[in-house]
Structure formats: structure tokens, C-alpha cells
Design an enzyme around this catalytic site. Structure first.
Site: not given
Ligand code: 5GP
Length: 182
Positions: A49-50, A105-106, A109, A137, A158-159, A165, A171
Site C-alpha cells: 500500500k505504501g 515503491e515507497d 530499506d 535508507k 522510521f518514517v 504507515d 498513510r
Molecule cells: P525492505 O524490504 O527494503 O527492508 O523494506 C521495504 C518495505 O518496508 C517498504 O516498502 C515499506 O513498506 C517498509 N519500510 C521500510 N522502512 C520503513 C519506514 O521507515 N517506515 C515505514 N512506514 N515503512 C518502512
């Protein structure tokens, strides 16, 4: 980080203002428009959803013909850290073989979600596959993953907001805020 939903602030501390985001989204749209100037059909995939707010702003700022689709993956539960597991919750509605595709993608991370998405979509034989992320990040990366368009590089905070969300809250916040103390 586990927070009590009752004690969450209504207006978290801003990290990126609405104005800064709008300006950056316009930059990204201009870049994409230029890169795909000679491409008739461009297919944009929103990772729900992000990414829903970023996606809707980006595709409207593109000012060109596009087709859209939506995919749902789940990696985070109620916590603010990834479990490292990625699950496909809802697949695309249409095939992408031979098409020019951009994943939207949002945030990237650890990179695990995007790696998974790029792998499953690349296996379907698109003509080209690129990725646009509003936020990155880099200090949290566990796997290197290519991102062609990055809105903002941020520190390990953490944003929330602008689609992102905490426990499904925030959101609809029009800016990006931080929940942790930094
Ligand atoms: P990754 O697989 O790269 O660790 O994480 C990607 C997903 O984790 C993102 O699409 C998002 O939904 C969630 N995510 C990662 N960091 C954050 C953050 O700082 N805040 C929020 N709300 N979601 C995050």
C-alpha cells in the site's frame, strides 16, 4: 520499536515537507519523461500500500500516456522493522512480457522487498524494467539492489506519512514525518 497506538502523535515531526516532496516528484517525473521520450507505451506498477500517494502524484506529474497496474506485497507486520520475509499478496492484473515497466515503491530499506519484486517481474520477460523509489535508507541495506530513480536519501529513521504507515496509521499525512527520537 513498538509503540502504543494510543500515544501516537496526530502531527509527527516533519522530515520532508509537502512542498519539498512535490518539487522532487516533479523532478523525477521530468527525468522519466525524458528517459522514455521515444517509448510509446510505458507501464507503471504501484507497490501497495505504501506507494499509493507517491504513485498517484508521480503518474499525474508525468504528463504523458501511461498504463497502470498494482501489486501488493507484505513484508512488515505491525512492527517498524522488516521481518525479512516478503509475501506476494496480490499479483498484477495484466502481463508485462515485452513491455517497458517501471516499479514504483515507497522506500528501499534492507532491499529485500525490491529484490524480490524485481526478480519475479524480470522473470516475466519485460522489454525493460526500472524502479522508482521515493525514499532510500542506504545504511540499512542487506542486499544491493538497483534503483533508477530515488526521491530522497535519508538516514536510518522510521518514517511515516505520504502513504507510509505505522500500524496502518498516518498513510494520509501529506508530508513525511518521523516517529522515532532520531
Ligand atoms: P525492505 O524490504 O527494503 O527492508 O523494506 C521495504 C518495505 O518496508 C517498504 O516498502 C515499506 O513498506 C517498509 N519500510 C521500510 N522502512 C520503513 C519506514 O521507515 N517506515 C515505514 N512506514 N515503512 C518502512
Amino acid at each position: 520499536m513498538a509503540l502504543d497506538p494510543e500515544s501516537l502523535p496526530d502531527h509527527p515531526t516533519p522530515l520532508l515537507t509537502q512542498e519539498a516532496i512535490t518539487a522532487r516528484v516533479a523532478d523525477l517525473a521530468a527525468q522519466i519523461r525524458a528517459d522514455y521520450a521515444s517509448t510509446r507505451d510505458l507501464h507503471m506498477v504501484c507497490v501497495l500500500k505504501g506507494a499509493f500517494v507517491f504513485f498517484s502524484d508521480l503518474v499525474r506529474a508525468l504528463d504523458r500516456r501511461v498504463t497502470l497496474d498494482f501489486i501488493v506485497v507484505s513484508s512488515y507486520q505491525k512492527a517498524t522493522r522488516s521481518s525479512g520475509e516478503v509475501r506476494l499478496v496480490k499479483d498484477l492484473d495484466t502481463g508485462i512480457e515485452g513491455r517497458d515497466v517501471i516499479i514504483v515503491e515507497d522506500i528501499v530499506d534492507t532491499g529485500l522487498t525490491l529484490t524480490y519484486l524485481q526478480e519475479i517481474l524480470r522473470a516475466r520477460g519485460p522489454r525493460s524494467l526500472k524502479t522508482a523509489c521515493l525514499l532510500s535508507k542506504p545504511s540499512r541495506r542487506k542486499v544491493e539492489v538497483p534503483v533508477d530513480y530515488v526521491g530522497f536519501t535519508i538516514e536510518d529513521r522510521f518514517v511515516i506519512g505520504y502513504g507510509l504507515d505505522y500500524a496502518e496509521i498516518y498513510r494520509n499525512l501529506p508530508y513525511i514525518g518521523v516517529l522515532d527520537e532520531g
